[in-house]
Design a protein around this motif. Structure first.
Motif, PDB file in Angstrom:
ATOM      1  N   LYS A  76      49.314  27.464  75.709  1.00  0.00           N
ATOM      2  CA  LYS A  76      48.139  27.656  76.561  1.00  0.00           C
ATOM      3  C   LYS A  76      48.449  27.134  77.962  1.00  0.00           C
ATOM      4  O   LYS A  76      49.297  26.264  78.142  1.00  0.00           O
ATOM      5  CB  LYS A  76      46.933  26.895  76.006  1.00  0.00           C
ATOM      6  CG  LYS A  76      46.526  27.294  74.612  1.00  0.00           C
ATOM      7  CD  LYS A  76      45.746  28.561  74.650  1.00  0.00           C
ATOM      8  CE  LYS A  76      45.222  28.885  73.267  1.00  0.00           C
ATOM      9  NZ  LYS A  76      44.785  30.226  73.132  1.00  0.00           N
ATOM     10  N   SER A  77      47.733  27.638  78.949  1.00  0.00           N
ATOM     11  CA  SER A  77      47.939  27.178  80.320  1.00  0.00           C
ATOM     12  C   SER A  77      47.401  25.755  80.469  1.00  0.00           C
ATOM     13  O   SER A  77      46.629  25.275  79.635  1.00  0.00           O
ATOM     14  CB  SER A  77      47.222  28.105  81.310  1.00  0.00           C
ATOM     15  OG  SER A  77      45.822  27.957  81.189  1.00  0.00           O
ATOM     16  N   ASP A  78      47.813  25.084  81.543  1.00  0.00           N
ATOM     17  CA  ASP A  78      47.336  23.716  81.792  1.00  0.00           C
ATOM     18  C   ASP A  78      45.811  23.685  81.872  1.00  0.00           C
ATOM     19  O   ASP A  78      45.176  22.774  81.347  1.00  0.00           O
ATOM     20  CB  ASP A  78      47.932  23.173  83.093  1.00  0.00           C
ATOM     21  CG  ASP A  78      49.414  22.868  82.967  1.00  0.00           C
ATOM     22  OD1 ASP A  78      49.886  22.687  81.824  1.00  0.00           O
ATOM     23  OD2 ASP A  78      50.094  22.809  84.013  1.00  0.00           O
ATOM     24  N   ARG A  79      45.207  24.690  82.503  1.00  0.00           N
ATOM     25  CA  ARG A  79      43.753  24.749  82.641  1.00  0.00           C
ATOM     26  C   ARG A  79      43.081  24.881  81.270  1.00  0.00           C
ATOM     27  O   ARG A  79      42.125  24.177  80.968  1.00  0.00           O
ATOM     28  CB  ARG A  79      43.355  25.934  83.529  1.00  0.00           C
ATOM     29  CG  ARG A  79      41.852  26.048  83.766  1.00  0.00           C
ATOM     30  CD  ARG A  79      41.486  27.288  84.555  1.00  0.00           C
ATOM     31  NE  ARG A  79      42.036  28.517  84.010  1.00  0.00           N
ATOM     32  CZ  ARG A  79      41.500  29.193  82.981  1.00  0.00           C
ATOM     33  NH1 ARG A  79      40.426  28.763  82.407  1.00  0.00           N
ATOM     34  NH2 ARG A  79      42.060  30.308  82.554  1.00  0.00           N
ATOM     35  N   GLU A  80      43.604  25.761  80.404  1.00  0.00           N
ATOM     36  CA  GLU A  80      43.032  25.950  79.067  1.00  0.00           C
ATOM     37  C   GLU A  80      43.163  24.695  78.211  1.00  0.00           C
ATOM     38  O   GLU A  80      42.245  24.347  77.474  1.00  0.00           O
ATOM     39  CB  GLU A  80      43.698  27.128  78.361  1.00  0.00           C
ATOM     40  CG  GLU A  80      43.318  28.471  78.921  1.00  0.00           C
ATOM     41  CD  GLU A  80      44.080  29.595  78.261  1.00  0.00           C
ATOM     42  OE1 GLU A  80      43.431  30.542  77.814  1.00  0.00           O
ATOM     43  OE2 GLU A  80      45.329  29.511  78.188  1.00  0.00           O
ATOM     44  N   ARG A  81      44.293  24.008  78.319  1.00  0.00           N
ATOM     45  CA  ARG A  81      44.490  22.770  77.550  1.00  0.00           C
ATOM     46  C   ARG A  81      43.529  21.686  78.022  1.00  0.00           C
ATOM     47  O   ARG A  81      42.949  20.962  77.207  1.00  0.00           O
ATOM     48  CB  ARG A  81      45.936  22.300  77.658  1.00  0.00           C
ATOM     49  CG  ARG A  81      46.883  23.109  76.813  1.00  0.00           C
ATOM     50  CD  ARG A  81      48.243  22.446  76.631  1.00  0.00           C
ATOM     51  NE  ARG A  81      48.825  21.914  77.841  1.00  0.00           N
ATOM     52  CZ  ARG A  81      49.519  22.636  78.722  1.00  0.00           C
ATOM     53  NH1 ARG A  81      49.715  23.913  78.526  1.00  0.00           N
ATOM     54  NH2 ARG A  81      50.031  22.064  79.792  1.00  0.00           N
ATOM     55  N   LEU A  82      43.334  21.564  79.333  1.00  0.00           N
ATOM     56  CA  LEU A  82      42.415  20.566  79.875  1.00  0.00           C
ATOM     57  C   LEU A  82      40.980  20.844  79.431  1.00  0.00           C
ATOM     58  O   LEU A  82      40.264  19.934  79.030  1.00  0.00           O
ATOM     59  CB  LEU A  82      42.503  20.525  81.396  1.00  0.00           C
ATOM     60  CG  LEU A  82      41.625  19.484  82.082  1.00  0.00           C
ATOM     61  CD1 LEU A  82      42.012  18.084  81.622  1.00  0.00           C
ATOM     62  CD2 LEU A  82      41.747  19.586  83.585  1.00  0.00           C
ATOM     63  N   GLU A  83      40.576  22.120  79.457  1.00  0.00           N
ATOM     64  CA  GLU A  83      39.228  22.480  79.009  1.00  0.00           C
ATOM     65  C   GLU A  83      39.038  22.148  77.531  1.00  0.00           C
ATOM     66  O   GLU A  83      37.988  21.649  77.133  1.00  0.00           O
ATOM     67  CB  GLU A  83      38.968  23.964  79.241  1.00  0.00           C
ATOM     68  CG  GLU A  83      38.762  24.328  80.685  1.00  0.00           C
ATOM     69  CD  GLU A  83      38.612  25.829  80.892  1.00  0.00           C
ATOM     70  OE1 GLU A  83      38.653  26.588  79.901  1.00  0.00           O
ATOM     71  OE2 GLU A  83      38.451  26.230  82.054  1.00  0.00           O
ATOM     72  N   ALA A  84      40.031  22.412  76.712  1.00  0.00           N
ATOM     73  CA  ALA A  84      39.934  22.140  75.283  1.00  0.00           C
ATOM     74  C   ALA A  84      39.855  20.639  75.008  1.00  0.00           C
ATOM     75  O   ALA A  84      39.151  20.206  74.092  1.00  0.00           O
ATOM     76  CB  ALA A  84      41.134  22.745  74.551  1.00  0.00           C
ATOM     77  N   GLN A  85      40.546  19.835  75.797  1.00  0.00           N
ATOM     78  CA  GLN A  85      40.547  18.389  75.596  1.00  0.00           C
ATOM     79  C   GLN A  85      39.235  17.748  76.028  1.00  0.00           C
ATOM     80  O   GLN A  85      38.826  16.735  75.481  1.00  0.00           O
ATOM     81  CB  GLN A  85      41.694  17.750  76.373  1.00  0.00           C
ATOM     82  CG  GLN A  85      43.047  18.055  75.804  1.00  0.00           C
ATOM     83  CD  GLN A  85      44.170  17.546  76.693  1.00  0.00           C
ATOM     84  OE1 GLN A  85      43.944  17.080  77.805  1.00  0.00           O
ATOM     85  NE2 GLN A  85      45.392  17.642  76.202  1.00  0.00           N
ATOM     86  N   THR A  86      38.559  18.325  77.009  1.00  0.00           N
ATOM     87  CA  THR A  86      37.336  17.715  77.527  1.00  0.00           C
ATOM     88  C   THR A  86      36.073  18.291  76.900  1.00  0.00           C
ATOM     89  O   THR A  86      34.988  17.770  77.116  1.00  0.00           O
ATOM     90  CB  THR A  86      37.246  17.884  79.057  1.00  0.00           C
ATOM     91  OG1 THR A  86      37.301  19.271  79.388  1.00  0.00           O
ATOM     92  CG2 THR A  86      38.373  17.145  79.757  1.00  0.00           C
ATOM     93  N   ARG A  87      36.196  19.359  76.113  1.00  0.00           N
ATOM     94  CA  ARG A  87      35.047  19.978  75.460  1.00  0.00           C
ATOM     95  C   ARG A  87      34.554  19.058  74.342  1.00  0.00           C
ATOM     96  O   ARG A  87      35.327  18.564  73.519  1.00  0.00           O
ATOM     97  CB  ARG A  87      35.448  21.330  74.881  1.00  0.00           C
ATOM     98  CG  ARG A  87      34.298  22.152  74.381  1.00  0.00           C
ATOM     99  CD  ARG A  87      34.733  23.520  73.897  1.00  0.00           C
ATOM    100  NE  ARG A  87      35.608  24.188  74.844  1.00  0.00           N
ATOM    101  CZ  ARG A  87      36.779  24.735  74.513  1.00  0.00           C
ATOM    102  NH1 ARG A  87      37.208  24.674  73.284  1.00  0.00           N
ATOM    103  NH2 ARG A  87      37.509  25.323  75.428  1.00  0.00           N
ATOM    104  N   ALA A  88      33.265  18.836  74.300  1.00  0.00           N
ATOM    105  CA  ALA A  88      32.682  17.970  73.273  1.00  0.00           C
ATOM    106  C   ALA A  88      32.700  18.655  71.910  1.00  0.00           C
ATOM    107  O   ALA A  88      32.531  19.870  71.813  1.00  0.00           O
ATOM    108  CB  ALA A  88      31.249  17.626  73.651  1.00  0.00           C
ATOM    109  N   PHE A  89      32.914  17.880  70.854  1.00  0.00           N
ATOM    110  CA  PHE A  89      32.898  18.390  69.484  1.00  0.00           C
ATOM    111  C   PHE A  89      31.983  17.487  68.680  1.00  0.00           C
ATOM    112  O   PHE A  89      32.250  16.302  68.508  1.00  0.00           O
ATOM    113  CB  PHE A  89      34.306  18.395  68.896  1.00  0.00           C
ATOM    114  CG  PHE A  89      34.362  18.970  67.511  1.00  0.00           C
ATOM    115  CD1 PHE A  89      34.350  20.336  67.333  1.00  0.00           C
ATOM    116  CD2 PHE A  89      34.402  18.148  66.398  1.00  0.00           C
ATOM    117  CE1 PHE A  89      34.392  20.881  66.057  1.00  0.00           C
ATOM    118  CE2 PHE A  89      34.444  18.675  65.129  1.00  0.00           C
ATOM    119  CZ  PHE A  89      34.446  20.044  64.954  1.00  0.00           C
ATOM    120  N   ASP A  90      30.875  18.034  68.203  1.00  0.00           N
ATOM    121  CA  ASP A  90      29.905  17.269  67.432  1.00  0.00           C
ATOM    122  C   ASP A  90      30.163  17.506  65.943  1.00  0.00           C
ATOM    123  O   ASP A  90      29.895  18.586  65.417  1.00  0.00           O
ATOM    124  CB  ASP A  90      28.483  17.703  67.804  1.00  0.00           C
ATOM    125  CG  ASP A  90      27.419  16.834  67.157  1.00  0.00           C
ATOM    126  OD1 ASP A  90      27.769  15.948  66.346  1.00  0.00           O
ATOM    127  OD2 ASP A  90      26.236  17.041  67.461  1.00  0.00           O
TER     128      ASP A  90
END
Length: 73
Positions: free
Chosen positions: A18-32
């Motif tokens: 994944k691109s750097d942007r996609e990886r950053l979004e996935a890491q910061t997305r909340a998971f409940d």
């Protein structure tokens, strides 16, 4: 290996990482964990699903594809 180094792989690069942007979004997305889970899928290994009901240890979830699953991981 950053996005610049992945250019060496040409058209295959998006499938390898994944691109750097996609990886950053996935890491910061909340998971409940109380509302979401992952369920097995025939097309993909696992897909994200939203928990719709709980009955003791049994959990029912709805995937983004509209499938209902009786097991979460």
């Amino acid at each position: 290996m950053g996005d610049a180094a992945m250019k060496d792989f040409g058209a295959a690069a998006p499938y390898l990482r994944k691109s750097d942007r996609e990886r950053l979004e996935a890491q910061t997305r909340a998971f409940d964990m109380k509302k979401e889970c992952f369920v097995p899928d025939t097309d993909e290994e696992y897909v994200k699903a939203s928990i719709t009901s709980r009955d003791g240890d049994k959990v029912t979830a709805l995937t983004a594809k509209g499938k209902v699953s009786d097991g979460c991981y």
